[in-house]
Scaffold this motif. Structure first.
Motif, mmCIF file in Angstrom:
data_model
loop_
_atom_site.group_PDB
_atom_site.id
_atom_site.type_symbol
_atom_site.label_atom_id
_atom_site.label_comp_id
_atom_site.label_asym_id
_atom_site.label_seq_id
_atom_site.Cartn_x
_atom_site.Cartn_y
_atom_site.Cartn_z
ATOM 1 N N PRO A 15 -0.083 18.442 11.134
ATOM 2 C CA PRO A 15 1.160 17.827 10.642
ATOM 3 C C PRO A 15 1.609 16.672 11.536
ATOM 4 C CG PRO A 15 1.315 20.218 10.580
ATOM 5 C CD PRO A 15 0.048 19.901 11.312
ATOM 6 N N GLY A 16 2.029 15.604 10.895
ATOM 7 C CA GLY A 16 2.495 14.442 11.628
ATOM 8 C C GLY A 16 1.389 13.529 12.118
ATOM 9 N N CYS A 17 0.151 13.836 11.753
ATOM 10 C CA CYS A 17 -1.003 13.053 12.207
ATOM 11 C C CYS A 17 -1.674 12.351 11.041
ATOM 12 C CB CYS A 17 -2.010 13.939 12.931
ATOM 13 S SG CYS A 17 -1.373 14.633 14.477
ATOM 14 N N VAL A 18 -2.327 11.234 11.338
ATOM 15 C CA VAL A 18 -2.988 10.411 10.325
ATOM 16 C C VAL A 18 -4.381 10.033 10.826
ATOM 17 C CG1 VAL A 18 -2.950 8.198 9.110
ATOM 18 C CG2 VAL A 18 -0.821 9.473 9.457
ATOM 19 N N ALA A 19 -5.370 10.180 9.964
ATOM 20 C CA ALA A 19 -6.735 9.745 10.257
ATOM 21 C C ALA A 19 -7.082 8.581 9.333
ATOM 22 C CB ALA A 19 -7.717 10.893 10.062
ATOM 23 N N LEU A 20 -7.412 7.434 9.905
ATOM 24 C CA LEU A 20 -7.786 6.266 9.119
ATOM 25 C C LEU A 20 -9.271 6.304 8.798
ATOM 26 C CD1 LEU A 20 -5.886 3.340 10.909
ATOM 27 C CD2 LEU A 20 -5.114 4.765 8.999
ATOM 28 N N GLY A 163 2.840 -3.945 -0.416
ATOM 29 C CA GLY A 163 2.796 -2.921 -1.451
ATOM 30 C C GLY A 163 1.758 -1.858 -1.160
ATOM 31 N N CYS A 164 0.618 -2.275 -0.643
ATOM 32 C CA CYS A 164 -0.440 -1.337 -0.270
ATOM 33 C C CYS A 164 0.054 -0.380 0.808
ATOM 34 C CB CYS A 164 -1.662 -2.117 0.212
ATOM 35 S SG CYS A 164 -3.038 -1.098 0.785
ATOM 36 N N VAL A 165 0.688 -0.932 1.822
ATOM 37 C CA VAL A 165 1.206 -0.100 2.909
ATOM 38 C C VAL A 165 2.300 0.834 2.408
ATOM 39 C CG1 VAL A 165 2.463 -0.167 5.108
ATOM 40 C CG2 VAL A 165 0.545 -1.736 4.707
ATOM 41 N N ASP A 166 3.138 0.361 1.517
ATOM 42 C CA ASP A 166 4.190 1.202 0.947
ATOM 43 C C ASP A 166 3.591 2.414 0.230
ATOM 44 O OD1 ASP A 166 6.255 -0.392 1.838
ATOM 45 O OD2 ASP A 166 6.530 -1.445 -0.078
ATOM 46 N N GLU A 167 2.552 2.190 -0.584
ATOM 47 C CA GLU A 167 1.939 3.293 -1.331
ATOM 48 C C GLU A 167 1.316 4.313 -0.386
ATOM 49 O OE1 GLU A 167 -0.577 2.409 -4.622
ATOM 50 O OE2 GLU A 167 0.714 0.799 -5.378
ATOM 51 N N ILE A 168 0.663 3.829 0.662
ATOM 52 C CA ILE A 168 0.065 4.746 1.632
ATOM 53 C C ILE A 168 1.154 5.553 2.328
ATOM 54 C CG2 ILE A 168 -1.223 4.877 3.804
ATOM 55 C CD1 ILE A 168 -2.785 2.384 2.835
ATOM 56 N N PHE A 169 2.222 4.883 2.718
ATOM 57 C CA PHE A 169 3.317 5.548 3.432
ATOM 58 C C PHE A 169 3.934 6.658 2.577
ATOM 59 C CE2 PHE A 169 7.741 5.866 4.905
ATOM 60 C CZ PHE A 169 7.535 6.100 6.260
ATOM 61 N N VAL A 170 4.158 6.367 1.314
ATOM 62 C CA VAL A 170 4.734 7.375 0.414
ATOM 63 C C VAL A 170 3.792 8.571 0.281
ATOM 64 C CG1 VAL A 170 5.377 7.840 -1.982
ATOM 65 C CG2 VAL A 170 6.164 5.749 -0.866
ATOM 66 N N GLY A 171 2.495 8.301 0.158
ATOM 67 C CA GLY A 171 1.529 9.389 0.050
ATOM 68 C C GLY A 171 1.499 10.261 1.289
ATOM 69 N N LEU A 172 1.557 9.652 2.463
ATOM 70 C CA LEU A 172 1.534 10.414 3.704
ATOM 71 C C LEU A 172 2.823 11.203 3.900
ATOM 72 C CD1 LEU A 172 -0.185 7.833 6.067
ATOM 73 C CD2 LEU A 172 -1.179 9.938 5.136
ATOM 74 N N GLN A 173 3.936 10.642 3.481
ATOM 75 C CA GLN A 173 5.190 11.388 3.561
ATOM 76 C C GLN A 173 5.128 12.651 2.706
ATOM 77 O OE1 GLN A 173 8.236 8.366 2.585
ATOM 78 N NE2 GLN A 173 9.099 8.793 4.600
ATOM 79 N N ARG A 174 4.489 12.532 1.570
ATOM 80 C CA ARG A 174 4.375 13.679 0.663
ATOM 81 C C ARG A 174 3.648 14.843 1.333
ATOM 82 N NH1 ARG A 174 0.297 13.643 -4.507
ATOM 83 N NH2 ARG A 174 0.472 15.861 -5.049
ATOM 84 N N PHE A 175 2.585 14.523 2.110
ATOM 85 C CA PHE A 175 1.777 15.568 2.726
ATOM 86 C C PHE A 175 2.138 15.818 4.191
ATOM 87 C CE2 PHE A 175 -0.955 14.155 -0.786
ATOM 88 C CZ PHE A 175 -1.310 15.371 -1.346
ATOM 89 N N GLY A 176 3.007 14.985 4.748
ATOM 90 C CA GLY A 176 3.334 15.123 6.157
ATOM 91 C C GLY A 176 2.235 14.631 7.073
ATOM 92 N N LEU A 216 3.744 3.345 10.391
ATOM 93 C CA LEU A 216 3.581 4.773 10.631
ATOM 94 C C LEU A 216 4.053 5.168 12.027
ATOM 95 C CD1 LEU A 216 0.147 5.433 8.899
ATOM 96 C CD2 LEU A 216 2.425 5.981 8.053
ATOM 97 N N ARG A 217 3.800 4.326 13.007
ATOM 98 C CA ARG A 217 4.291 4.639 14.352
ATOM 99 C C ARG A 217 5.814 4.659 14.385
ATOM 100 N NH1 ARG A 217 -0.392 1.175 17.478
ATOM 101 N NH2 ARG A 217 -1.676 2.978 18.076
ATOM 102 N N ASP A 218 6.429 3.712 13.698
ATOM 103 C CA ASP A 218 7.894 3.686 13.648
ATOM 104 C C ASP A 218 8.449 4.950 13.009
ATOM 105 O OD1 ASP A 218 7.953 1.220 14.857
ATOM 106 O OD2 ASP A 218 8.304 0.084 13.013
ATOM 107 N N ALA A 219 7.665 5.550 12.101
ATOM 108 C CA ALA A 219 8.100 6.774 11.424
ATOM 109 C C ALA A 219 7.717 8.040 12.193
ATOM 110 C CB ALA A 219 7.508 6.829 10.019
ATOM 111 N N GLY A 220 7.078 7.869 13.360
ATOM 112 C CA GLY A 220 6.762 9.019 14.197
ATOM 113 C C GLY A 220 5.402 9.647 13.984
ATOM 114 N N PHE A 221 4.540 9.016 13.165
ATOM 115 C CA PHE A 221 3.196 9.552 12.961
ATOM 116 C C PHE A 221 2.307 9.226 14.161
ATOM 117 C CE2 PHE A 221 4.616 9.332 8.519
ATOM 118 C CZ PHE A 221 4.164 10.554 8.034
ATOM 119 N N THR A 222 1.311 10.083 14.390
ATOM 120 C CA THR A 222 0.313 9.913 15.441
ATOM 121 C C THR A 222 -1.055 9.743 14.808
ATOM 122 O OG1 THR A 222 1.585 11.300 16.968
ATOM 123 C CG2 THR A 222 -0.754 10.988 17.469
ATOM 124 N N PHE A 223 -1.892 8.881 15.389
ATOM 125 C CA PHE A 223 -3.218 8.629 14.839
ATOM 126 C C PHE A 223 -4.264 9.487 15.540
ATOM 127 C CE2 PHE A 223 -0.729 4.940 13.770
ATOM 128 C CZ PHE A 223 -1.050 4.757 12.435
#
Length: 236
Positions: A15-20, A163-176, A216-223
């Motif tokens: 949770p709170g992590c993102v893999a590119l 717009g691309c970044v917005d869609e990704i951000f919304v998707g990641l928020q959905r799953f945490g 994502l960093r501003d929103a507190g996500f970790t890579f």
């Protein structure tokens, strides 16, 4: 819009992590992207395509030198209609990577992602299939000439970097958090079939990536990197 494709082999992300992850490379901006990610302290996974390696094979070394993981996509960007076809295509792609990086480059198990996310079955000798929790239709930026690749009866507004970044951000928020799908090139057989040349492609992957990192960093996500895959049976 649901922009997730969570295949059966998608690894768990804390949770709170993102893999590119990036598909379809290597391409003309991949080395710069690999370096930019390294400078940001981010390790990504690149699911490479055999037909792209034929054109930009030396760029594979940049992936490795900058500490990124190489996974396999396919030899050609066509859906896997069977496990046997998947094994054949992944095996050919693997040989192309090993031609450039050496026969001992890969460990026993390699992550794989099927083209278009089609083929949700394990392939002996490979880990996955790896899906994604969020994408942003970055291909609608790359394939800017909609009149060629999309029929007039099915129009869609041009995608933008924001717009691309917005869609990704919304998707990641959905799953945490989770796995992000991006593309650092496009399949040669796909864009040429649509009447495009490489010079027609609008490759804004670095702009997308840098904006996404900040957002994502501003929103507190970790890579994080994809976890090491579990050992699999020999094959491929």
């Amino acid at each position: 819009m649901d922009n997730a494709m969570i295949l059966s082999g998608t690894p768990a992300i804390a949770p709170g992590c993102v893999a590119l992850t990036y598909d379809d490379g290597p391409g003309p901006r991949s080395a710069e992207l690999a370096q930019s990610l390294r400078e940001e302290g981010v390790s990504a996974t690149f699911f490479v395509l055999g037909e792209s390696i034929k054109r930009y094979g030396p760029v594979l070394q940049a992936y490795a030198d900058y500490g990124h993981t190489i996974g396999l996509h396919s030899e050609y960007h066509r859906p896997f209609s069977s496990v046997a076809l998947a094994a054949d295509q992944l095996g050919k792609c693997r040989k192309r990577v090993e031609h450039h990086l050496g026969p001992d480059y890969f460990s026993d198990t390699i992550w794989h992602r099927p083209p278009y996310g089609v083929g949700d079955e394990p392939v002996p000798g490979y880990a996955g299939p790896v899906g994604w929790h969020a994408s942003g239709r970055d291909w609608d930026i790359t394939y800017r000439r909609d009149d060629v690749l999309r029929p007039p009866s099915n129009p869609r507004p041009h995608q933008t970097v924001a717009g691309c970044v917005d869609e990704i951000f919304v998707g990641l928020q959905r799953f945490g958090g989770g796995v992000v799908l991006l593309h650092d090139f496009a399949p040669f057989t796909e864009f040429t079939a649509g009447g495009l040349a490489e010079a027609d492609l609008d490759l804004q992957v670095i702009d997308i990536t840098m904006l996404l990192l900040r957002r994502l960093r501003d929103a507190g996500f970790t890579f994080v990197s994809l976890s090491d895959p579990a050992p699999a049976g020999r094959g491929g």
